[in-house]
Scaffold this motif. Structure first.
Motif, mmCIF file in Angstrom:
data_model
loop_
_atom_site.group_PDB
_atom_site.id
_atom_site.type_symbol
_atom_site.label_atom_id
_atom_site.label_comp_id
_atom_site.label_asym_id
_atom_site.label_seq_id
_atom_site.Cartn_x
_atom_site.Cartn_y
_atom_site.Cartn_z
ATOM 1 N N ILE A 1 23.563 66.244 36.941
ATOM 2 C CA ILE A 1 22.924 65.695 35.750
ATOM 3 C C ILE A 1 23.062 64.173 35.765
ATOM 4 O O ILE A 1 24.104 63.638 36.143
ATOM 5 C CB ILE A 1 23.527 66.300 34.451
ATOM 6 C CG1 ILE A 1 22.701 65.898 33.231
ATOM 7 C CG2 ILE A 1 24.991 65.914 34.289
ATOM 8 C CD1 ILE A 1 21.310 66.464 33.195
ATOM 9 N N GLY A 2 22.012 63.490 35.383
ATOM 10 C CA GLY A 2 21.994 62.019 35.436
ATOM 11 C C GLY A 2 21.308 61.485 36.676
ATOM 12 O O GLY A 2 20.966 60.307 36.730
ATOM 13 N N LYS B 1 15.583 68.289 31.033
ATOM 14 C CA LYS B 1 14.227 68.788 30.824
ATOM 15 C C LYS B 1 13.161 67.703 30.957
ATOM 16 O O LYS B 1 12.022 67.987 31.316
ATOM 17 C CB LYS B 1 14.126 69.440 29.443
ATOM 18 C CG LYS B 1 14.899 70.744 29.348
ATOM 19 C CD LYS B 1 14.805 71.343 27.949
ATOM 20 C CE LYS B 1 15.578 72.644 27.854
ATOM 21 N NZ LYS B 1 15.469 73.260 26.517
ATOM 22 N N LYS B 2 13.528 66.432 30.679
ATOM 23 C CA LYS B 2 12.500 65.395 30.596
ATOM 24 C C LYS B 2 12.645 64.249 31.590
ATOM 25 O O LYS B 2 11.673 63.545 31.860
ATOM 26 C CB LYS B 2 12.474 64.816 29.173
ATOM 27 C CG LYS B 2 12.046 65.820 28.127
ATOM 28 C CD LYS B 2 11.945 65.182 26.748
ATOM 29 C CE LYS B 2 11.465 66.199 25.706
ATOM 30 N NZ LYS B 2 11.395 65.603 24.352
ATOM 31 N N HIS B 3 13.845 64.022 32.136
ATOM 32 C CA HIS B 3 14.062 62.795 32.912
ATOM 33 C C HIS B 3 14.744 63.031 34.253
ATOM 34 O O HIS B 3 15.305 62.104 34.829
ATOM 35 C CB HIS B 3 14.910 61.803 32.089
ATOM 36 C CG HIS B 3 14.383 61.542 30.714
ATOM 37 N ND1 HIS B 3 13.191 60.879 30.498
ATOM 38 C CD2 HIS B 3 14.861 61.891 29.492
ATOM 39 C CE1 HIS B 3 12.968 60.803 29.194
ATOM 40 N NE2 HIS B 3 13.948 61.411 28.559
ATOM 41 N N LEU C 1 8.449 78.210 32.285
ATOM 42 C CA LEU C 1 9.083 79.531 32.216
ATOM 43 C C LEU C 1 10.530 79.487 32.701
ATOM 44 O O LEU C 1 11.371 80.239 32.230
ATOM 45 C CB LEU C 1 8.293 80.540 33.048
ATOM 46 C CG LEU C 1 6.891 80.877 32.528
ATOM 47 C CD1 LEU C 1 6.179 81.795 33.512
ATOM 48 C CD2 LEU C 1 6.942 81.499 31.146
ATOM 49 N N ALA C 2 10.829 78.591 33.631
ATOM 50 C CA ALA C 2 12.188 78.482 34.173
ATOM 51 C C ALA C 2 13.115 77.697 33.252
ATOM 52 O O ALA C 2 14.328 77.718 33.430
ATOM 53 C CB ALA C 2 12.156 77.819 35.549
ATOM 54 N N GLY C 3 12.548 76.983 32.271
ATOM 55 C CA GLY C 3 13.392 76.222 31.350
ATOM 56 C C GLY C 3 12.855 74.854 31.030
ATOM 57 O O GLY C 3 13.327 74.197 30.119
ATOM 58 N N ASP C 4 11.909 74.375 31.819
ATOM 59 C CA ASP C 4 11.144 73.141 31.616
ATOM 60 C C ASP C 4 11.426 72.093 32.693
ATOM 61 O O ASP C 4 12.070 72.375 33.677
ATOM 62 C CB ASP C 4 11.311 72.536 30.236
ATOM 63 C CG ASP C 4 9.966 72.011 29.721
ATOM 64 O OD1 ASP C 4 9.057 71.818 30.541
ATOM 65 O OD2 ASP C 4 9.821 71.806 28.516
ATOM 66 N N GLY C 5 10.943 70.871 32.464
ATOM 67 C CA GLY C 5 10.926 69.844 33.496
ATOM 68 C C GLY C 5 9.528 69.603 34.001
ATOM 69 O O GLY C 5 9.321 68.896 34.984
#
Length: 310
Positions: free
Chosen positions: A146-147, A183-185, A205-209
């Motif tokens: 993450i990051g 999800k967004k970055h 469907l997998a959770g976003d992104g």
């Protein structure tokens, strides 16, 4: 509709509506809030008939999803023009019940359809799907966190990015900040074909992104020092007219694709690339010798993993 991508994309739209509706229905069954009103879910419109059904799905449901996900390229109106055809597909899908409320199961089912269709119709789609155990191995090797920003310049239906998404999700603290970042970055993908819209659905469907998936020719749009991790299975044996944008110019995509990846990764970043055997063994071509020397002179080669055919 023409066989191939046109039919495939149309059916994927409908399968997406079915699968996502089941996910949202499952949330409500266990007392969670759904973000999607029942008026836009499968059980609301499946009983409609004739032109009312066609116009409702095309002009109301799909338009709502485009607005909700802020992406006009994702859900355009249906190309199916005869309501009986739409009703027949809906009736066939209606019998399919994925009763497990685990959203991952439904995402996997959607991807299984994509893979199965492509395997039986290779001339239709021209897609190469990387076996899931190979993708998981690559993701474990680069170990995205993450990051960090993860990039697949040849993202197809999004399989590499989805596995990276799940890997990061499993290893991070699930704070609101981390979830929003993931999800967004975090995930970025380019895809040349209309398959980009399938990748977006797959990722939702997998959770976003999905919002950083862009339909464009990666090789025509080099990026420099932008990503922490580049992971991809580039399209083998392709020609490109954009070779002059790169250090070792050629029309051979097998020489240009890894250069695009290397330019995109930051100093200290990591790459995991699936390459054809000839990329490592071709000794007759100066371009192949040059690209191998360029990469080994400018990066640390951690490992080469040889895979048997198939």
């Amino acid at each position: 509709l023409q066989q191939g991508l046109e039919r495939f994309t149309e059916f994927s739209n409908l399968l997406f509506l079915k699968v996502l509706s089941e996910i949202e229905d499952g949330k409500e069954e266990i007392g969670e809030q759904s973000r999607i009103d029942k008026a836009f879910r499968w059980n609301y419109f499946r009983e409609k008939k004739g032109n009312e059904l066609l116009s409702y799905v095309s002009d109301t449901v799909l338009k709502w999803f485009s607005k909700e996900y802020q992406d006009e390229t994702l859900f355009r109106g249906l190309k199916i023009k005869h309501p009986d055809n739409l009703k027949e597909i809906i009736n066939l899908l209606d019998d399919l019940q994925l009763t497990d409320i685990n959203a991952d199961i439904k995402g996997d089912a959607f991807e299984y359809f994509i893979r199965s269709y492509s395997a039986s119709n290779p001339s239709d789609l021209g897609e190469i799907f990387t076996p899931r155990h190979v993708v998981k191995t690559l993701v474990k090797l680069v170990n995205p966190q993450i990051g960090e920003k993860i990039y697949d310049p040849f993202s197809g239906t999004g399989g590499m990015l989805i596995v990276a998404f799940k890997h990061i999700m499993d290893g991070m603290a699930r704070t609101d900040y981390n979830l929003n970042t993931l999800k967004k970055h975090t995930l970025f993908g380019y895809e040349l074909t209309i398959t980009a819209s399938i990748a977006k659905m797959n990722m939702i469907l997998a959770g976003d992104g999905h919002n950083n998936i862009i339909r464009q020719d990666s090789l025509a749009n080099p990026v420099d020092d932008k990503f922490d991790v580049v992971i991809t299975n580039w399209p083998f044996a392709q020609k490109t007219r954009y070779g002059d944008l790169y250090t070792i110019p050629t029309r051979n995509g097998d020489i240009i694709c890894p250069q695009h990846c290397f330019r995109a990764v930051k100093e200290g970043g990591r790459m995991a690339l699936i390459a054809p055997d000839g990329f490592l063994t071709n000794k007759n071509s100066k371009a192949y010798s040059d690209i191998r020397k360029y990469l080994t002179d400018n990066a640390n080669l951690e490992s080469v993993i040889s895979l048997p055919r198939g």
